[in-house]
Write an enzyme that holds these catalytic residues in place. Structure first.
Site, PDB file in Angstrom:
ATOM      1  N   VAL A 165       0.983  -1.232   0.093  1.00 48.93           N
ATOM      2  CA  VAL A 165      -0.144  -0.035  -0.075  1.00 48.93           C
ATOM      3  C   VAL A 165       0.801   1.265   0.058  1.00 48.93           C
ATOM      4  CG1 VAL A 165      -1.660   1.396   1.488  1.00 48.93           C
ATOM      5  CG2 VAL A 165      -2.118  -0.955   0.962  1.00 48.93           C
ATOM      6  N   GLU A1140     -35.036  28.043  -6.818  1.00 46.57           N
ATOM      7  CA  GLU A1140     -35.266  27.288  -7.926  1.00 46.57           C
ATOM      8  C   GLU A1140     -35.237  27.497  -9.341  1.00 46.57           C
ATOM      9  OE1 GLU A1140     -38.222  23.983  -5.996  1.00 46.57           O
ATOM     10  OE2 GLU A1140     -39.065  26.157  -5.977  1.00 46.57           O
TER      11      GLU A1140
HETATM   12  C1  FAD Z   1     -10.710   9.474  -7.299  1.00 50.36           C
HETATM   13  C2  FAD Z   1      -9.667   8.953  -7.898  1.00 50.36           C
HETATM   14  C3  FAD Z   1      -9.594   9.423  -9.366  1.00 50.36           C
HETATM   15  C4  FAD Z   1      -8.725   8.643 -10.135  1.00 50.36           C
HETATM   16  N1  FAD Z   1      -8.662   9.012 -11.465  1.00 50.36           N
HETATM   17  C5  FAD Z   1      -7.584   8.474 -12.159  1.00 50.36           C
HETATM   18  C6  FAD Z   1      -7.598   9.011 -13.584  1.00 50.36           C
HETATM   19  O1  FAD Z   1      -8.244   9.935 -13.996  1.00 50.36           O
HETATM   20  N2  FAD Z   1      -6.777   8.256 -14.217  1.00 50.36           N
HETATM   21  C7  FAD Z   1      -5.832   7.181 -13.831  1.00 50.36           C
HETATM   22  O2  FAD Z   1      -5.259   6.830 -14.616  1.00 50.36           O
HETATM   23  N3  FAD Z   1      -6.090   6.914 -12.576  1.00 50.36           N
HETATM   24  C8  FAD Z   1      -7.168   7.371 -11.592  1.00 50.36           C
HETATM   25  N4  FAD Z   1      -7.250   7.133 -10.497  1.00 50.36           N
HETATM   26  C9  FAD Z   1      -6.465   5.943  -9.940  1.00 50.36           C
HETATM   27  C10 FAD Z   1      -5.093   6.071  -9.567  1.00 50.36           C
HETATM   28  O3  FAD Z   1      -4.129   6.961 -10.098  1.00 50.36           O
HETATM   29  C11 FAD Z   1      -4.457   5.011  -9.002  1.00 50.36           C
HETATM   30  O4  FAD Z   1      -5.503   4.108  -8.040  1.00 50.36           O
HETATM   31  C12 FAD Z   1      -3.272   5.188  -8.233  1.00 50.36           C
HETATM   32  O5  FAD Z   1      -2.022   5.554  -9.132  1.00 50.36           O
HETATM   33  C13 FAD Z   1      -2.688   3.979  -7.477  1.00 50.36           C
HETATM   34  O6  FAD Z   1      -1.424   4.171  -6.697  1.00 50.36           O
HETATM   35  P1  FAD Z   1      -1.344   4.083  -5.149  1.00 50.36           P
HETATM   36  O7  FAD Z   1      -0.115   4.320  -4.741  1.00 50.36           O
HETATM   37  O8  FAD Z   1      -2.729   4.710  -4.555  1.00 50.36           O
HETATM   38  O9  FAD Z   1      -1.864   2.471  -4.895  1.00 50.36           O
HETATM   39  P2  FAD Z   1      -1.944   1.411  -4.092  1.00 50.36           P
HETATM   40  O10 FAD Z   1      -3.703   1.630  -3.657  1.00 50.36           O
HETATM   41  O11 FAD Z   1      -1.670   1.923  -2.566  1.00 50.36           O
HETATM   42  O12 FAD Z   1      -1.693   0.235  -4.527  1.00 50.36           O
HETATM   43  C14 FAD Z   1      -2.470  -0.251  -5.773  1.00 50.36           C
HETATM   44  C15 FAD Z   1      -1.847  -1.645  -6.075  1.00 50.36           C
HETATM   45  O13 FAD Z   1      -0.586  -1.553  -6.522  1.00 50.36           O
HETATM   46  C16 FAD Z   1       0.299  -2.409  -5.949  1.00 50.36           C
HETATM   47  N5  FAD Z   1       1.517  -1.702  -5.791  1.00 50.36           N
HETATM   48  C17 FAD Z   1       1.503  -0.401  -5.399  1.00 50.36           C
HETATM   49  N6  FAD Z   1       2.936  -0.183  -5.461  1.00 50.36           N
HETATM   50  C18 FAD Z   1       3.651  -1.398  -5.884  1.00 50.36           C
HETATM   51  C19 FAD Z   1       5.123  -1.388  -6.151  1.00 50.36           C
HETATM   52  N7  FAD Z   1       6.130  -0.461  -5.848  1.00 50.36           N
HETATM   53  N8  FAD Z   1       5.232  -2.692  -6.417  1.00 50.36           N
HETATM   54  C20 FAD Z   1       4.477  -3.520  -6.747  1.00 50.36           C
HETATM   55  N9  FAD Z   1       3.114  -3.641  -6.482  1.00 50.36           N
HETATM   56  C21 FAD Z   1       2.864  -2.248  -5.958  1.00 50.36           C
HETATM   57  C22 FAD Z   1      -0.189  -2.666  -4.747  1.00 50.36           C
HETATM   58  O14 FAD Z   1       0.049  -4.113  -4.240  1.00 50.36           O
HETATM   59  C23 FAD Z   1      -1.713  -2.714  -4.871  1.00 50.36           C
HETATM   60  O15 FAD Z   1      -2.307  -3.886  -5.491  1.00 50.36           O
HETATM   61  C24 FAD Z   1      -7.808   7.586  -9.487  1.00 50.36           C
HETATM   62  C25 FAD Z   1      -8.252   6.972  -8.379  1.00 50.36           C
HETATM   63  C26 FAD Z   1      -9.148   7.682  -7.350  1.00 50.36           C
HETATM   64  C27 FAD Z   1      -9.222   7.204  -6.093  1.00 50.36           C
END
Ligand code: FAD
Ligand code: FES
Length: 1211
Positions: A165, A1140
């Protein structure tokens, strides 16, 4: 953000940057004083977005501000962007060029030296990080945060299934919304190796743990420091990154997380793949490098990454000489919306030629994973970049992108069409590059009454101190209520098995209909509705029972474990057509007619028949339905704290459900975080269920719906199918119209019959049609019950009429405003179709003023010229009027009461029956008291609305809140002022405080009630005549849009609204209402689309699927003018209701889009009226343009699709 992840972080909340007791932060002050807050529920979020921006960049540009606020949705706070502008440029918003809404001199300057510092102990902690792994153990999860890469690799080897995560934006959603449980979570946010950035001559290597915001900064640096030919991929990535989520998401979401999540519609993966990027991976066996290409993505959220493998970094190479890289996306909204289709494309030319050496095209959103259009790329390779090659590419592409008929996400034809049109866009871009041309993208006192007094709660909104229902502190023995809803649209309940739920941890009880001590049903318009269903469910989302548990989490788990056995029943009805076929209606059906339409149709020179579907709308109030019920069994009393527009309705319903008199139930409402009509009947039913739980368990019970639950259960605006037949003359005069409204009321009657009536009464809008018949029927279906929504049917009713007029104009080939104005607008003393006499003079003035202010005469030819010069971008301009009857249409609903106390120190406490829900009612009422008692606003307080202080209230709705409650309070003040007259006369030089002290000594009552009876209203449906309103609010709006015919995306270039609201009591608040309502209307007619599965289950259950307008959708130029010199003898201080009416003016954007689409259709040889439903989302708009891309896809696939219904769009 998981709490464990905050170890070592300093969290700054809105309360931390300033408050009303010590010092306000300038951002808080500005948002409050510059009228940037209405109900205030979203204001802390807005404040913190702006605060964060200013901490990082004390002198932001407008672009920075828009980007920072881009992720924030607008329910009714358009003014916030203007407020934030004051941080860069001081602006004055003027009403008719006269009234200043705020003064820059009154605002605190921004002084960064006064901002909070990062806590030194955390700096020290960061400098000497603990060398130990951290572990946090929860009830069902263990959170492990390693410190070194070795440790991380070991953990991943030991727990290959455990997620890594980082930003938690993917994992967190799975946990929250899909109930996914991860017993072990690995959080490597302290492992330095994941955060490195290395710029090498051949490219940049970015640690997988870097946030998307960091990636943006790194790429921006690269773009600035390297020659342009090397930064093609970086620039393309930057273009995409700007639209990924909102700023808040980009600050935490990571690059590695995006790649590893492998979303089918990831914005980054297609461009990373097209840009020849590679990944450095690590396991316990060592490192390996893999290209991020078509072989990496193997299925839905699946890659070739092994479970124990980590992404260490992403390498992004520089682009080479002769290489062009671009990325494009189309999403339902510009920011904070996942793309419908997204692409990354790269072409590399042989030196000094236009012959393609290498080509790479990737798409997102067209299948289970990032898709490589390999055959298309091969087809183009070796060919010159010209139209013949383009056509060759289309031919292959149309076959290569194979979206199945039932592909998840629907919109199959649209998405396929987008793959072609985005390819075409790339083609044009490359052509320009080759020709070395510049890319020309045309995107491009005293008495406070009448003063722009800031919202009375603005400061507490901005500091986060404002208390909403769920902010009430938890009480001793308090429990939480979780609802169990039907998963079937129409079925018999065979059995409810509560045993498993009762055995779950923390569960206190399960509440079913059998537990209701009093009445098991509620009747809002004379037809009974069950509070909890016992035998037969009639829609998905209907409430069957509820679990009472010690925490929300336990309640949710138990509700999910509770088993309901059903037996399906036949004849499910979802659409109005199905309802008509099966005669499934709520009585009575209504007709309103004047003149002789049959005769008139015979005389008409033209007759046209058409129809329009008007989609429903979700209220999307920011504060979801919330309540807290506290029982006091001794006296059989209950106190209900809730978020409602109608406390008396909740009070009576709770009393009936519990079988106790109403005098034992008190309902309290401090403020409501947005309501829009959705918190009247629905809030009352939920209050009844919560009250039964409190009654049975003898404990305080809280119920706060989650967004998805709220959207599923509570219904929204009525979808309508409008059909019309219109007879008109060559000059555009309409002499006859016959209109049918089929209204999808859903599974319970709620207020639908009243909605149907209002639709007919407002059917004429601003037009004098001598022979007019309207028929309207509320269809009973198996969808969640529709309910009141800002405008109460009028926005649906009038858009049908305007569409009819638009069709008339198109048939005659005349500008629509000419048909509206010259031929049909009411003029001179007039009578409506129900014989109510009125003077439309101010309507006419609004029309003339709007035409002048918007410069329609100059802009219409400019629009035509623009359309002549542009093939793929078209503009449209439309001007639409409204005549809106203010009030409920029934005399008894017009009454209101108030109670005003003057305390011995001179302070005044006011209670009235209206609810403050962001519309500024309390502020306006305080202005009334201030004028009537001649005291400063600072002495006047309104604490809450409570049924014990003011009984028998009417709903705060129908744009009538200030009219009714303002008059009731005025009445009470008059009484008090007269009582104080002898004291004042005796001591004319005294002060307010001294007079009050004397009055108390002389035993003069300092408390008074006030009452407003309202005017006599009537509507006789037999005689087809009446006077359901005392007055009309008039307005006219002119909007211009620019439509991208390739994608259907549009931008409102400019909107000018002229409104007659009499003499505004508070122009700042009224302008806020006008702009907010316009944006809500823009959402209704062009963006917000509800989707249901074929079995009647709502698919659009959150902001991810359901798009309401955001900051980026506000018209680029947005002017509001209040008509000067208007008077209204029927409302307080000559004002007019405004809550409205303006929603309907959002339709001017819809009609401007129709004009733009007409221009596009003309280019392909089409003319005359064409169907377009609302909301005219980019999908509908693009397909209506009927470009040859649409035609190519349609020709090939329409036969296949035409009998298949993948997604049932709610009417
Ligand atoms: C409100 C919202 C809007 C969004 N809009 C867009 C959009 O417009 N376009 C778009 O492309 N995306 C969009 N996203 C998606 C977002 O870009 C991805 O959820 C985000 O990049 C994932 O990264 P994270 O660090 O939060 O992942 P996490 O939730 O922390 O992890 C996601 C997954 O990746 C794996 N992981 C993470 N890092 C590694 C690593 N280093 N090695 C191996 N596995 C790993 C984890 O095990 C997990 O399975 C949106 C998300 C949200 C919540
Ligand atoms: S002020 Fe933003 S939700 Fe009401």
């Amino acid at each position: 953000m998981p709490i464990c992840q905050l170890h070592g972080a300093a969290v700054t909340t809105v309360e931390g940057i300033g408050n009303t007791k010590t010092r306000l932060h300038p951002v808080q002050e500005r948002i409050a004083k510059a009228h940037g807050s209405q109900c205030g529920f979203c204001t802390p979020g807005m404040v913190m977005s702006m605060y964060t921006l200013l901490r990082n960049k004390p002198k932001p540009s407008m672009e920075d501000i828009t980007e920072a606020l881009g992720g924030n949705m607008l329910t009714h706070t358009h003014s916030v962007i203007h407020t934030c502008k004051t941080h860069t440029i001081y602006i004055y918003v003027c009403v008719c060029g006269k009234v200043e809404l705020f003064r820059k001199e009154d605002l605190l300057p921004l002084d960064p030296t006064q901002d909070l510092i990062f806590p030194p102990e955390l700096i020290r902690m960061a400098e000497s990080p603990e060398q130990t792994t951290q572990k946090f153990h929860g009830e069902r999860m263990t959170w492990i945060s390693p410190i070194t890469l070795d440790e991380l690799v070991q953990l991943k080897t030991q727990y290959p299934q455990a997620p890594v995560v980082m930003g938690n934006t993917n994992v967190g959603l799975d946990i929250k919304f899909k109930g996914v449980l991860h017993p072990i979570i690995i959080s490597p946010t302290r492992v330095r190796e994941l955060f490195g950035v290395e710029q090498r001559p051949e490219g940049v290597c970015i640690g997988a743990g870097c946030s998307l915001s960091t990636v943006q900064s790194v790429l921006e640096r690269c773009v600035c420091s390297l020659p342009a030919e090397h930064t093609q991929t970086y620039a393309a990535l930057l273009g995409q990154l700007r639209h990924v989520g909102g700023q808040q998401i980009r600050n935490v979401a990571t690059l590695g997380g995006n790649v590893a999540s492998a979303y089918p519609n990831s914005d980054l993966n297609p461009i990373l793949a097209a840009g020849r990027c590679s990944l450095l991976l690590q396991t316990k066996e060592g490192k390996r490098r893999v290209p991020l290409d078509k072989d990496f993505f193997v299925g839905f959220r699946k890659t070739t990454l092994r479970p124990d493998e980590l992404v260490l970094s992403v390498f992004i190479p520089i682009s080479r000489k002769g290489e062009v890289v671009r990325a494009f996306r189309h999403a339902p909204r510009k920011t904070n919306a996942l793309p419908t289709v997204t692409t990354g494309m790269r072409v590399w030319f042989h030196d000094g030629s236009d012959v393609v050496r290498e080509m790479s095209v990737y798409y997102g959103g067209v299948g289970a994973c990032t898709f490589c259009a390999e055959r298309t790329s091969q087809q183009v390779t070796g060919r010159p970049w010209n139209e013949a090659t383009l056509n060759e590419a289309y031919r292959v592409l149309v076959d290569e992108v194979t979206l199945g008929v039932s592909a998840p996400g629907g919109q199959v034809v649209f998405r396929r069409s987008l793959t072609l049109s985005l390819f075409f866009r790339f083609y044009l871009h490359v052509l320009q590059y080759l020709k070395d041309m510049d890319a020309v993208e045309v995107r491009s006192a005293q008495d406070p009454v009448g003063q722009p007094v800031p919202h009375s709660s603005a400061l507490t909104h901005a500091t986060g101190e404002a208390v909403y229902c769920d902010d009430i502190p938890h009480m001793n023995r308090e429990v939480f209520l979780s609802l169990v809803t039907s998963t079937k649209a129409h079925a018999k309940i065979i059995h409810i098995d509560v045993s498993r739920a009762l055995d779950m941890p923390g569960v206190v009880d399960v509440i079913t209909a059998k537990d209701i001590p009093g009445q098991k049903f509620q009747s809002f318009t004379g037809i009974n509705e069950e509070v909890l269903v016992e035998e037969e469910v009639t829609c998905v989302g209907q409430i069957i029972c509820a679990v009472v548990a010690d925490t929300k989490q336990h309640g949710k788990l138990a509700a999910a474990a509770l088993k309901v056995t059903y037996e399906d029943l036949p004849d499910r009805i979802f659409t109005t057509e199905e309802a008509v076929e099966q005669c499934s209606f709520y009585a009575p059906q209504r007709t309103l007619q004047r003149g002789d339409i049959h005769m008139a149709f015979q005389e008409a020179e033209h007759i046209y028949e058409g129809e329009i579907r008007v989609g429903g709308q979700e209220h999307f109030y920011m504060e979801t339905q919330s309540m807290l019920v506290i029982p006091a069994r001794e006296q059989k009393e209950v106190k209900v704290y809730l978020s409602t527009q109608h406390p008396t309705c909740a009070q009576m319903s709770v009393a009936e459900t519990l079988g106790i008199p109403a005098n034992r139930v008190s309902c309290h409402v401090k403020r409501v975080g947005g309501a829009f009509g959705g918190k009247i009947t629905k809030a009352s039913i939920l209050a009844c269920i919560t009250a039964v739980a409190a009654w049975k368990t003898e404990r305080p019970v809280r119920c706060v719906l989650e967004r998805g639950e709220d959207m599923l259960i509570t219904g929204g605006r009525h979808p309508v199918l409008g059909k019309y037949k219109v007879g008109f003359m060559n000059d555009g005069k309409i002499i006859a119209a016959d209109v049918h409204y089929f209204v999808n009321a859903g599974n319970t009657p709620d207020e639908s019959v009243l909605v149907v009536e209002k639709m007919l009464v407002q059917l004429d809008n601003a037009y004098n049609i001598p022979n007019l018949r309207g028929q309207s029927v509320a269809c009973k279906t198996n969808l969640p019950s529709s309910t009141a929504f800002r405008g109460f049917g009028v926005p649906q009713s009038m858009v049908v009429i305007e569409n009819m007029i638009h069709d008339v104009a198109m048939t005659l080939g005349r500008p629509a405003e000419e048909v509206r104005d010259r031929m049909n607008l009411y003029k001179g003393l007039s009578r409506t179709h129900y014989k109510m006499e009125f003077d439309p003079e101010n309507l006419h003035c609004c029309w003339v003023e709007c035409k002048k202010r918007s410069e329609l005469g100059r802009r219409r030819p400019a629009v035509a010229e623009f359309n002549r010069r542009n093939r793929w971008k078209k503009r449209g301009i439309a001007m639409v009027p409204i005549k809106y009857g203010v009030g409920f249409g029934h005399s008894f609903l017009q009454q209101a009461a108030a109670l005003v106390h003057i305390y011995k120190d001179g302070s005044v406490l006011v209670s009235h029956g209206g609810i403050e829900m962001g519309q500024g009612l309390h502020t306006k009422v305080q202005q009334v008291v201030s004028r009537e008692l001649n005291i400063p606003l600072s002495l006047i307080h309104i604490s809450e609305t409570c049924t014990s202080a003011v009984p028998n209230t009417n709903p705060t709705a129908a744009s009538f809140g200030t009219d009714a409650n303002g008059m009731a309070v005025w009445d009470a003040c008059q009484t008090l002022y007269k009582r104080l007259e002898p004291v004042r006369k005796k001591d004319p030089s005294g002060t307010w405080k001294s007079w009050i002290a004397t009055a108390f000594q002389e035993r003069i009552s300092l408390s008074a009630t006030g009452f407003y009876r309202g005017h006599e209203l009537s509507m006789d449906w037999q005689k087809q005549e009446g006077r359901p309103y005392t007055y009309f609010t008039y307005a006219v709006c002119c909007s211009e849009v620019e439509l991208d015919c390739l994608t259907g995306e549009y931008r409102t270039v400019r909107a000018d609204i002229v409104v007659d609201i009499g003499k505004s009591i508070n122009p700042a608040i009224d302008i806020g209402q006008i702009k907010g309502a316009f944006m809500q209307g823009l959402g209704l007619y062009t963006m917000e689309e509800l989707k249901f599965s074929p079995s009647g289950s709502l698919h659009t259950r959150g902001p991810g699927q359901y798009k309401i307008p955001a900051v980026c959708d506000v018209p680029l130029q947005f002017n509001v003018y209040l008509l000067p010199g208007s008077q209204n003898p029927f409302a307080i201080y000559s004002s007019k209701g405004i809550g409205e009416p303006i929603v309907f003016l959002g339709s001017s954007v819809f009609f401007a889009m129709k004009e733009a689409i007409t221009a596009a259709r003309t280019d392909v040889g089409l003319s005359g009226p064409f169907p377009l439903r609302t909301p005219a989302t980019p999908e509908h708009a693009c397909l209506a343009c009927n470009t040859h891309f649409n035609q190519m896809v349609r020709h090939k696939f329409v036969l296949l699709y035409q009998d298949v219904k993948c997604v049932l769009v709610k009417d």
